[in-house]
Each structure stands twice: as structure tokens, then as C-alpha cells.
Design a protein around this motif. Sequence first.
Motif, PDB file in Angstrom:
ATOM      1  N   ASP A 193       0.760  -1.283  -0.110  1.00  0.00           N
ATOM      2  CA  ASP A 193       0.074  -0.073   0.052  1.00  0.00           C
ATOM      3  C   ASP A 193       0.862   1.187   0.049  1.00  0.00           C
ATOM      4  O   ASP A 193       1.586   1.271   0.943  1.00  0.00           O
ATOM      5  CB  ASP A 193      -0.823  -0.070   1.451  1.00  0.00           C
ATOM      6  CG  ASP A 193      -1.977   1.071   1.141  1.00  0.00           C
ATOM      7  OD1 ASP A 193      -1.641   2.121   0.827  1.00  0.00           O
ATOM      8  OD2 ASP A 193      -3.391   0.564   1.265  1.00  0.00           O
ATOM      9  N   ASP A 194       0.731   2.041  -0.925  1.00  0.00           N
ATOM     10  CA  ASP A 194       1.387   3.478  -1.179  1.00  0.00           C
ATOM     11  C   ASP A 194       1.407   4.445  -0.220  1.00  0.00           C
ATOM     12  O   ASP A 194       2.104   5.398   0.233  1.00  0.00           O
ATOM     13  CB  ASP A 194       1.204   4.080  -2.551  1.00  0.00           C
ATOM     14  CG  ASP A 194       1.791   3.164  -3.493  1.00  0.00           C
ATOM     15  OD1 ASP A 194       2.683   2.413  -3.473  1.00  0.00           O
ATOM     16  OD2 ASP A 194       1.263   3.137  -4.832  1.00  0.00           O
ATOM     17  N   ARG A 195       0.190   4.146   0.788  1.00  0.00           N
ATOM     18  CA  ARG A 195      -0.046   4.967   1.832  1.00  0.00           C
ATOM     19  C   ARG A 195       0.705   4.792   3.079  1.00  0.00           C
ATOM     20  O   ARG A 195       0.739   5.637   4.068  1.00  0.00           O
ATOM     21  CB  ARG A 195      -1.405   5.186   2.083  1.00  0.00           C
ATOM     22  CG  ARG A 195      -2.331   5.719   0.878  1.00  0.00           C
ATOM     23  CD  ARG A 195      -4.075   4.983   1.449  1.00  0.00           C
ATOM     24  NE  ARG A 195      -4.247   3.728   1.449  1.00  0.00           N
ATOM     25  CZ  ARG A 195      -5.548   3.332   1.521  1.00  0.00           C
ATOM     26  NH1 ARG A 195      -6.303   3.932   2.006  1.00  0.00           N
ATOM     27  NH2 ARG A 195      -5.638   1.896   1.678  1.00  0.00           N
ATOM     28  N   LEU A 196       1.395   3.632   3.019  1.00  0.00           N
ATOM     29  CA  LEU A 196       2.365   3.318   4.174  1.00  0.00           C
ATOM     30  C   LEU A 196       3.744   3.230   3.927  1.00  0.00           C
ATOM     31  O   LEU A 196       4.000   2.659   2.949  1.00  0.00           O
ATOM     32  CB  LEU A 196       1.810   1.862   4.797  1.00  0.00           C
ATOM     33  CG  LEU A 196      -0.040   1.830   5.336  1.00  0.00           C
ATOM     34  CD1 LEU A 196       0.070   0.438   5.538  1.00  0.00           C
ATOM     35  CD2 LEU A 196       0.010   3.007   6.211  1.00  0.00           C
ATOM     36  N   GLU A 197       4.786   2.902   4.893  1.00  0.00           N
ATOM     37  CA  GLU A 197       5.781   2.460   4.949  1.00  0.00           C
ATOM     38  C   GLU A 197       5.839   1.368   6.180  1.00  0.00           C
ATOM     39  O   GLU A 197       5.559   2.012   7.244  1.00  0.00           O
ATOM     40  CB  GLU A 197       6.941   3.315   4.945  1.00  0.00           C
ATOM     41  CG  GLU A 197       6.712   4.501   6.042  1.00  0.00           C
ATOM     42  CD  GLU A 197       8.102   5.472   5.923  1.00  0.00           C
ATOM     43  OE1 GLU A 197       9.183   5.268   5.341  1.00  0.00           O
ATOM     44  OE2 GLU A 197       7.725   6.593   6.303  1.00  0.00           O
ATOM     45  N   SER A 198       6.338   0.131   5.846  1.00  0.00           N
ATOM     46  CA  SER A 198       6.232  -0.975   6.949  1.00  0.00           C
ATOM     47  C   SER A 198       7.534  -1.502   7.168  1.00  0.00           C
ATOM     48  O   SER A 198       8.193  -1.810   6.258  1.00  0.00           O
ATOM     49  CB  SER A 198       5.074  -1.908   6.564  1.00  0.00           C
ATOM     50  OG  SER A 198       3.847  -1.273   6.562  1.00  0.00           O
ATOM     51  N   VAL A 199       7.675  -2.132   8.420  1.00  0.00           N
ATOM     52  CA  VAL A 199       8.940  -3.132   8.631  1.00  0.00           C
ATOM     53  C   VAL A 199       8.186  -4.158   9.607  1.00  0.00           C
ATOM     54  O   VAL A 199       7.332  -3.818  10.545  1.00  0.00           O
ATOM     55  CB  VAL A 199       9.951  -2.407   9.419  1.00  0.00           C
ATOM     56  CG1 VAL A 199       9.468  -1.638  10.385  1.00  0.00           C
ATOM     57  CG2 VAL A 199      10.948  -3.358   9.642  1.00  0.00           C
ATOM     58  N   LEU A 200       8.345  -5.285   9.285  1.00  0.00           N
ATOM     59  CA  LEU A 200       7.883  -6.534   9.860  1.00  0.00           C
ATOM     60  C   LEU A 200       9.074  -7.005  10.880  1.00  0.00           C
ATOM     61  O   LEU A 200      10.130  -7.042  10.403  1.00  0.00           O
ATOM     62  CB  LEU A 200       7.415  -7.542   9.083  1.00  0.00           C
ATOM     63  CG  LEU A 200       6.456  -8.961   9.631  1.00  0.00           C
ATOM     64  CD1 LEU A 200       5.775  -9.582   8.501  1.00  0.00           C
ATOM     65  CD2 LEU A 200       7.270  -9.609  10.452  1.00  0.00           C
ATOM     66  N   LEU A 201       8.868  -7.045  12.173  1.00  0.00           N
ATOM     67  CA  LEU A 201       9.755  -7.200  12.991  1.00  0.00           C
ATOM     68  C   LEU A 201       9.382  -8.758  13.605  1.00  0.00           C
ATOM     69  O   LEU A 201       8.530  -9.041  13.956  1.00  0.00           O
ATOM     70  CB  LEU A 201       9.822  -6.349  14.352  1.00  0.00           C
ATOM     71  CG  LEU A 201       9.969  -4.780  14.068  1.00  0.00           C
ATOM     72  CD1 LEU A 201      10.123  -4.042  15.226  1.00  0.00           C
ATOM     73  CD2 LEU A 201      11.245  -4.661  13.390  1.00  0.00           C
TER      74      LEU A 201
END
Length: 213
Positions: A193-201
Motif C-alpha cells: 500500500d503506497d499510503r504506508l511504509e512498513s517493517v515486519l519485526l
Amino acid sequence: MHFIPEALDTYVVNHTEKEPDLLQQLHRETYQKILQPRMLSGPYQGRVLSMLSKLINPKNILEIGTYTGYSALCLAEGMQDTGALHTIDINEELEDFQRKYFDLSPYSNQIHQHIGDATKIIPNLNMKFDLVFIDADKPNYPNYFELILQKMSSGAIILSDNVLWSGKVIEEVSKDDVSTQALLHYNKLLVEDDRLESVLLPIRDGLTISRVK
């Protein structure tokens, strides 16, 4: 479930801030009296939630999935003095248990409980949230996401729990495993989703941090 060797996991826990006394009591009573105590965030992840909340210093927090109130109290530790935490759970039988511990905390007047279907409650919460924690029924994660994004401004943070789902996200998924299928869709949604920046920990059962652009 340990995603790193158990001895190393123990070392990590032993070198992390200890949970406050009230949360120790809540943790103990949950295991003594409540079904499925594994659903509790627990001491280590609780300290992670507390630290993230303190770094964000949110005014308004939304939690989807209260259970016995442990994670709500952890998130409240970083809340502004004039802030509010709204927590939603469908299980009305836990409401009094939650309230007992909320009232024993410094955040009693700031924590607001909502009992019922979160997809119906969220649209009626007329405020913007700086921090949202999703830890409820997995099939509804994508639905929760669309509802909360409308109530978040640029820079707000979404924390999504159980996104590794005991490792099932990298295994072959059976057709009747609705929860894993939903999480696979949700994880893909967060990263694309271009509305977010995410990192999975890889913390415990997986915790994704997403920032609204």
C-alpha cells in the motif's frame, strides 16, 4: 513460539526492562483464571509496546482486541497526560476483569472500553488516532485496516500483532484456514500500500510497524 534459539531468546528477555508490578499481577491472574492465556502480550512484547508508545507519545490510541487489558496498559505508558486510549473487544465477559486493572493503574480515567463488533464501533469514534494496535480476530485484519486508515493522519503508526502466525505464513495453507489466508493478504497489503511504509519485526509471533505517509 521461538523464532530464535530458546537460549538466545532467554538472554534477550533477561536484558530487557522488567514489567511493572501491576502488570505482573495481571499476567499471573490471567494465567490462573482466564481461558487461552497465550493470547496475552506478555512481559517482553509488553515492554516493546511500551517503548514504542513512549517514542511516539500519542495523544489518542486505538486498540482492537483488549483481552485482559495487558497490552492496553503497556500502550498507555507512553500516552500524553491529556490523551485517551480506546480499546475494543467482543468478549463482554472480560469487561470487569479489564476494568479492575485499568482502575488500579494511573490511566483509569483515560482508558475507554468498548464491547462489541469493532467494524461497527470504529466508524463511530470521532477522532484521529496517533497510534493503533491491531490484535484481534485475524480474518478481519484487512477490514480493520481500511476503517482505521480513515482516522489517521500523516505520521501516525499502526502496530499489527501475530503477523507471522506461528510460522504458518510460510507454510502451505489449507483451504479452510481462513485466518492464515487473511494474514497473508494483510501482510501483502501492508507492504504494497503506497499510503504506508512498513517493517515486519520477528518479535514473538511477529509485529509489523507501519507509518502513515
